[in-house]
Design a protein around this motif. Structure first.
Motif, PDB file in Angstrom:
ATOM      1  N   SER A   1      -3.602  -3.167  -6.374  1.00 52.45           N
ATOM      2  CA  SER A   1      -4.438  -2.009  -6.694  1.00 52.45           C
ATOM      3  C   SER A   1      -5.559  -2.433  -7.632  1.00 52.45           C
ATOM      4  CB  SER A   1      -3.588  -0.925  -7.359  1.00 52.45           C
ATOM      5  OG  SER A   1      -3.069  -1.419  -8.584  1.00 52.45           O
ATOM      6  N   SER A   2      -6.539  -1.549  -7.807  1.00 56.78           N
ATOM      7  CA  SER A   2      -7.634  -1.872  -8.717  1.00 56.78           C
ATOM      8  C   SER A   2      -7.410  -1.146 -10.046  1.00 56.78           C
ATOM      9  CB  SER A   2      -8.968  -1.477  -8.096  1.00 56.78           C
ATOM     10  OG  SER A   2      -8.866  -0.201  -7.514  1.00 56.78           O
ATOM     11  N   VAL A   3      -8.074  -1.629 -11.082  1.00 54.03           N
ATOM     12  CA  VAL A   3      -7.886  -1.054 -12.415  1.00 54.03           C
ATOM     13  C   VAL A   3      -8.267   0.424 -12.407  1.00 54.03           C
ATOM     14  CG1 VAL A   3      -8.692  -1.120 -14.814  1.00 54.03           C
ATOM     15  CG2 VAL A   3      -8.184  -3.254 -13.591  1.00 54.03           C
ATOM     16  N   GLY A   4      -7.405   1.264 -12.944  1.00 53.39           N
ATOM     17  CA  GLY A   4      -7.670   2.693 -13.004  1.00 53.39           C
ATOM     18  C   GLY A   4      -7.173   3.455 -11.782  1.00 53.39           C
ATOM     19  N   GLU A   5      -6.731   2.728 -10.755  1.00 53.27           N
ATOM     20  CA  GLU A   5      -6.281   3.393  -9.526  1.00 53.27           C
ATOM     21  C   GLU A   5      -4.920   4.053  -9.721  1.00 53.27           C
ATOM     22  OE1 GLU A   5      -6.280   0.806  -6.087  1.00 53.27           O
ATOM     23  OE2 GLU A   5      -5.062   2.204  -4.904  1.00 53.27           O
ATOM     24  N   LEU A   6      -4.794   5.263  -9.176  1.00 55.97           N
ATOM     25  CA  LEU A   6      -3.497   5.948  -9.129  1.00 55.97           C
ATOM     26  C   LEU A   6      -2.747   5.423  -7.916  1.00 55.97           C
ATOM     27  CD1 LEU A   6      -1.686   8.323 -10.224  1.00 55.97           C
ATOM     28  CD2 LEU A   6      -2.814   9.756  -8.514  1.00 55.97           C
ATOM     29  N   LEU A   7      -1.549   4.921  -8.133  1.00 53.34           N
ATOM     30  CA  LEU A   7      -0.861   4.263  -7.030  1.00 53.34           C
ATOM     31  C   LEU A   7       0.610   4.636  -6.980  1.00 53.34           C
ATOM     32  CD1 LEU A   7       0.734   1.097  -7.908  1.00 53.34           C
ATOM     33  CD2 LEU A   7      -1.396   1.326  -9.179  1.00 53.34           C
ATOM     34  N   GLY A   8       1.162   4.515  -5.774  1.00 50.21           N
ATOM     35  CA  GLY A   8       2.603   4.593  -5.605  1.00 50.21           C
ATOM     36  C   GLY A   8       3.135   3.191  -5.398  1.00 50.21           C
ATOM     37  N   ILE A   9       4.328   2.939  -5.903  1.00 47.76           N
ATOM     38  CA  ILE A   9       4.918   1.611  -5.769  1.00 47.76           C
ATOM     39  C   ILE A   9       6.431   1.783  -5.856  1.00 47.76           C
ATOM     40  CG2 ILE A   9       4.807   1.137  -8.252  1.00 47.76           C
ATOM     41  CD1 ILE A   9       4.046  -1.760  -7.549  1.00 47.76           C
ATOM     42  N   PHE A  10       7.172   0.986  -5.095  1.00 49.85           N
ATOM     43  CA  PHE A  10       8.618   1.031  -5.301  1.00 49.85           C
ATOM     44  C   PHE A  10       8.944   0.109  -6.455  1.00 49.85           C
ATOM     45  CE2 PHE A  10       8.467   2.918  -1.095  1.00 49.85           C
ATOM     46  CZ  PHE A  10       9.231   4.046  -1.365  1.00 49.85           C
ATOM     47  N   SER A  11       9.450   0.705  -7.516  1.00 45.53           N
ATOM     48  CA  SER A  11       9.641  -0.031  -8.757  1.00 45.53           C
ATOM     49  C   SER A  11      10.757  -1.041  -8.595  1.00 45.53           C
ATOM     50  CB  SER A  11       9.993   0.926  -9.884  1.00 45.53           C
ATOM     51  OG  SER A  11      11.361   1.254  -9.817  1.00 45.53           O
ATOM     52  N   SER A  12      10.892  -1.879  -9.596  1.00 51.89           N
ATOM     53  CA  SER A  12      11.923  -2.909  -9.566  1.00 51.89           C
ATOM     54  C   SER A  12      13.318  -2.301  -9.524  1.00 51.89           C
ATOM     55  CB  SER A  12      11.770  -3.812 -10.782  1.00 51.89           C
ATOM     56  OG  SER A  12      11.586  -3.047 -11.948  1.00 51.89           O
ATOM     57  N   PHE A  13      13.431  -1.000  -9.769  1.00 52.46           N
ATOM     58  CA  PHE A  13      14.747  -0.371  -9.712  1.00 52.46           C
ATOM     59  C   PHE A  13      14.962   0.391  -8.412  1.00 52.46           C
ATOM     60  CE2 PHE A  13      13.707  -1.135 -14.100  1.00 52.46           C
ATOM     61  CZ  PHE A  13      14.739  -2.006 -14.392  1.00 52.46           C
ATOM     62  N   GLY A  14      14.013   0.242  -7.467  1.00 52.26           N
ATOM     63  CA  GLY A  14      14.257   0.724  -6.115  1.00 52.26           C
ATOM     64  C   GLY A  14      13.763   2.131  -5.837  1.00 52.26           C
ATOM     65  N   ASN A  15      13.219   2.806  -6.843  1.00 55.13           N
ATOM     66  CA  ASN A  15      12.734   4.170  -6.629  1.00 55.13           C
ATOM     67  C   ASN A  15      11.209   4.200  -6.602  1.00 55.13           C
ATOM     68  OD1 ASN A  15      15.361   4.945  -6.717  1.00 55.13           O
ATOM     69  ND2 ASN A  15      15.117   6.458  -8.355  1.00 55.13           N
ATOM     70  N   LEU A  16      10.675   5.253  -5.990  1.00 52.48           N
ATOM     71  CA  LEU A  16       9.229   5.439  -5.994  1.00 52.48           C
ATOM     72  C   LEU A  16       8.742   5.672  -7.423  1.00 52.48           C
ATOM     73  CD1 LEU A  16       6.562   5.835  -4.443  1.00 52.48           C
ATOM     74  CD2 LEU A  16       7.101   8.285  -4.356  1.00 52.48           C
ATOM     75  N   GLU A  17       7.713   4.938  -7.785  1.00 51.42           N
ATOM     76  CA  GLU A  17       7.109   5.067  -9.108  1.00 51.42           C
ATOM     77  C   GLU A  17       5.636   5.401  -8.908  1.00 51.42           C
ATOM     78  OE1 GLU A  17       7.865   1.634 -11.651  1.00 51.42           O
ATOM     79  OE2 GLU A  17       5.794   1.718 -12.355  1.00 51.42           O
ATOM     80  N   ILE A  18       5.127   6.339  -9.703  1.00 49.79           N
ATOM     81  CA  ILE A  18       3.703   6.679  -9.674  1.00 49.79           C
ATOM     82  C   ILE A  18       3.082   6.088 -10.935  1.00 49.79           C
ATOM     83  CG2 ILE A  18       2.003   8.539  -9.554  1.00 49.79           C
ATOM     84  CD1 ILE A  18       3.945   8.469  -7.153  1.00 49.79           C
ATOM     85  N   ALA A  19       2.027   5.290 -10.757  1.00 51.46           N
ATOM     86  CA  ALA A  19       1.459   4.588 -11.903  1.00 51.46           C
ATOM     87  C   ALA A  19      -0.057   4.607 -11.817  1.00 51.46           C
ATOM     88  CB  ALA A  19       1.952   3.144 -11.929  1.00 51.46           C
ATOM     89  N   ILE A  20      -0.703   4.345 -12.935  1.00 48.05           N
ATOM     90  CA  ILE A  20      -2.140   4.068 -12.926  1.00 48.05           C
ATOM     91  C   ILE A  20      -2.303   2.637 -13.406  1.00 48.05           C
ATOM     92  CG2 ILE A  20      -4.355   4.580 -14.013  1.00 48.05           C
ATOM     93  CD1 ILE A  20      -3.562   7.512 -14.063  1.00 48.05           C
ATOM     94  N   ASN A  21      -2.955   1.827 -12.587  1.00 48.43           N
ATOM     95  CA  ASN A  21      -3.156   0.415 -12.918  1.00 48.43           C
ATOM     96  C   ASN A  21      -3.868   0.295 -14.270  1.00 48.43           C
ATOM     97  OD1 ASN A  21      -3.999  -2.279 -13.068  1.00 48.43           O
ATOM     98  ND2 ASN A  21      -4.186  -2.458 -10.837  1.00 48.43           N
ATOM     99  N   GLU A  22      -3.204  -0.314 -15.242  1.00 51.03           N
ATOM    100  CA  GLU A  22      -3.702  -0.436 -16.620  1.00 51.03           C
ATOM    101  C   GLU A  22      -4.015   0.911 -17.268  1.00 51.03           C
ATOM    102  OE1 GLU A  22      -6.463  -3.574 -17.462  1.00 51.03           O
ATOM    103  OE2 GLU A  22      -5.534  -4.944 -16.033  1.00 51.03           O
ATOM    104  N   GLY A  23      -3.379   1.979 -16.777  1.00 54.81           N
ATOM    105  CA  GLY A  23      -3.565   3.289 -17.393  1.00 54.81           C
ATOM    106  C   GLY A  23      -2.225   3.961 -17.628  1.00 54.81           C
ATOM    107  N   ASN A  24      -2.270   5.208 -18.093  1.00 59.12           N
ATOM    108  CA  ASN A  24      -1.063   5.959 -18.417  1.00 59.12           C
ATOM    109  C   ASN A  24      -1.001   7.192 -17.519  1.00 59.12           C
ATOM    110  OD1 ASN A  24       0.654   7.962 -19.712  1.00 59.12           O
ATOM    111  ND2 ASN A  24       0.787   6.503 -21.415  1.00 59.12           N
ATOM    112  N   ALA A  25      -0.172   7.118 -16.475  1.00 60.07           N
ATOM    113  CA  ALA A  25      -0.133   8.194 -15.484  1.00 60.07           C
ATOM    114  C   ALA A  25       0.363   9.505 -16.093  1.00 60.07           C
ATOM    115  CB  ALA A  25       0.749   7.790 -14.305  1.00 60.07           C
ATOM    116  N   ALA A  26       1.358   9.435 -16.956  1.00 55.68           N
ATOM    117  CA  ALA A  26       1.930  10.664 -17.517  1.00 55.68           C
ATOM    118  C   ALA A  26       0.886  11.433 -18.313  1.00 55.68           C
ATOM    119  CB  ALA A  26       3.130  10.332 -18.402  1.00 55.68           C
ATOM    120  N   GLU A  27       0.101  10.716 -19.116  1.00 59.36           N
ATOM    121  CA  GLU A  27      -0.923  11.393 -19.919  1.00 59.36           C
ATOM    122  C   GLU A  27      -2.077  11.874 -19.056  1.00 59.36           C
ATOM    123  OE1 GLU A  27      -2.175   8.955 -23.156  1.00 59.36           O
ATOM    124  OE2 GLU A  27      -0.189   8.946 -24.096  1.00 59.36           O
TER     125      GLU A  27
END
Lengths: 264, 264, 264
Positions: free
Chosen positions: C223-249
């Protein structure tokens, strides 16, 4: 080299989540006798440069044979290699992204391999957490006596980050800030040895931003509260600090900024 | 006293930098079988008083023979001594700046020495990091059986910080806040034993700033959210807390402030 | 089950105070050979749900026979029970407040007891710190071979917290945010397995608040910096993240909020 059961961890995982605990579980599952020591987990996320500097400052205080694992790994899941390096005194396991740059200025490499043998990984490899899936199990297997040659093919090139070295003339040293610690102290790349070799008994002025420092304290206790001071830190380099203050914030400097010393 | 391989560390170094990891490396280089336990590294920088209180609250939960190392050391590099103390049950290694004051109210000293024998230090002694250069190696050597007499000459005076004890009359106890924990709870110097001995079945009012508390809870679960409460903490002293709140911030109190109890 | 000497700790005690160090001292006083591993101590105070999720994500990386101690214990001093559970592979020691809820979805219980035998506690039991007085000593005794039947009477009901499971239809999965990590990444209860079983090769849109995500990255590096992305985390579940950002905030979401996936 004698093996030890000592495995150190240097990461940017923090200790709020479970990543570090999970790595320890993986190591102990492979070598229940491993002795796992945290160097730090609070490196700024993805700051390979800070990790490289801190690892190089800490590793040599451990017994020969210690296995040092570093995981600051912004490229996890990309094509970057995972490597293990054996030097004359230690083992290092890390992503091949420059994290060993400062260490390898000091240590002589005897063997370096690209970690490709999945026999020594966890059965499933994620694209997000090689600390758990590759680096921890490889370190544990090394501590049980697995040779580097079993782990993957030999490599001769190891990734490097740019390492700043001071510029020196007859009357000047121009160095840089390598690292800012949690107290805001500025750790430079100017060693005491270099400083003394250029100084040769002369007076000097240290220029930091628009401030000047004309003496180097032997101990913090020699300075007064609020004083801007130079000191040779416990790691042997010139450090700029404010007694009971935060030099980085007060001077508004950042890593990479220049520190000039003029001798006269 | 039987020796153990257990060495505890209590410092103000934080865990963001590598200081603690380096101390552990030094210890393991001397005694690879040492078992190193962190008590805490997050004491406020240079707060000898908090360190003294916390060390005295934690040390006795460890097996006899444990070697407790404390490094809150604002005077590093000055003339302050480094000492090792053997009590009937434990060893303590620390700067001689009062850090052992509370411990030595509870433990009977059998031997105390000024650490002067460089044979048990690192080869080079900095003026900024005796945790690495003196305290860690001395503790490791003690864990391998080196006697205190080998480490330096006997001393009879150990530095003390002022220790506040409550003033007690027939109808009043006036104590002080010894320590404020990270939840803002106020730990006082009023022990449950003292409280009961003065109370003798009477009612009481606790005065904190302009607030009054008329009962002591047995458990946090007995109070309601937001309630200001008194409780005998797990360390045996009266603690003033706000259920799910921060008593120190709400009441605007600080260490050393008075807490009065009137019985009637 | 083979015993190990490995005892893990998962608590909300933080590492600023001495609580964790004291628990370790108690364990080592009973079993000097115990190997104590921190999973994390920085769970939000009293957040049983986060503790339950994190413990369930970490425990299985440890060797069979490991004793996992969890102490997030808002009801300490109340009537809530303290329990020990033996599953086919591990031991768990915790307050009976739901902290084992997620673990027990995955592990088959062989034995569960109410901890009532004071022989295996510290001599004095406070109403505020059962981590020290009950959970640490019980874990240490288990590591020395004490059977669960010696610790108290068998129980058949273990407290549960509500566990959210996704709602699934032919064309939709509606899941929830289980946990927000320190980077602000949103860990959902949607497993990769469930996702693939509903997807069956179709396109999809992930709805989070008023935002949409149309692909799932294999690695952050995709993904690119700042992009909102879905990824299967290392624990096997879907994770929603922002590349180098804070998705929750950025998205202003909190635990429990819905995440919808529509397939078409």
């Amino acid at each position: 080299m004698n093996l030890t059961n000592i495995i150190t961890l240097t990461t940017d995982f923090g200790t709020t989540d479970i990543f570090v605990g999970v790595m320890k579980g993986v190591i102990l599952s492979i070598n229940p006798d491993a002795k796992i020591i945290d160097i730090t987990h609070d490196i700024e996320p993805q700051d390979v440069h800070a990790g490289a500097f801190l690892l190089s400052s800490a590793y040599r205080y451990f017994p020969p044979g210690t296995i040092h694992v570093g995981v600051i790994d912004p490229g996890v899941g990309s094509a970057r290699r995972a490597i293990a390096v054996e030097t004359e005194r230690y083992y290092f396991v890390a992503p091949d992204n420059g994290l060993l740059s400062y260490v390898l200025c000091k240590e002589k490499v005897r063997s370096a391999v690209n970690l490709t043998n999945p026999k020594y990984f966890l059965p499933q490899i994620s694209d997000t957490f090689h600390g758990r899936d590759i680096f921890a199990p490889v370190a544990a297997h090394i501590s049980r006596g697995v040779s580097l040659n079993s782990l993957g093919e030999q490599i001769t090139n190891i990734a490097q980050i740019p390492i700043s070295t001071p510029d020196t003339s007859e009357s000047e040293i121009i160095g840089h800030i390598l690292y800012i610690d949690r107290f805001g102290n500025l750790i430079t790349n100017i060693s005491q040895e270099l400083f003394e070799s250029v100084k040769r008994g002369r007076n000097f002025i240290i220029f930091v931003k628009d401030r000047q420092i004309q003496r180097i304290c032997r101990a913090y206790a020699e300075s007064s509260v609020g004083e801007l001071l130079g000191i040779f830190s416990s790691f042997g380099n010139l450090e700029i600090a404010i007694n009971e203050g935060n030099a980085a914030e007060t001077l508004e400097v950042k890593r990479g900024d220049a520190i000039k010393i003029r001798f006269q």
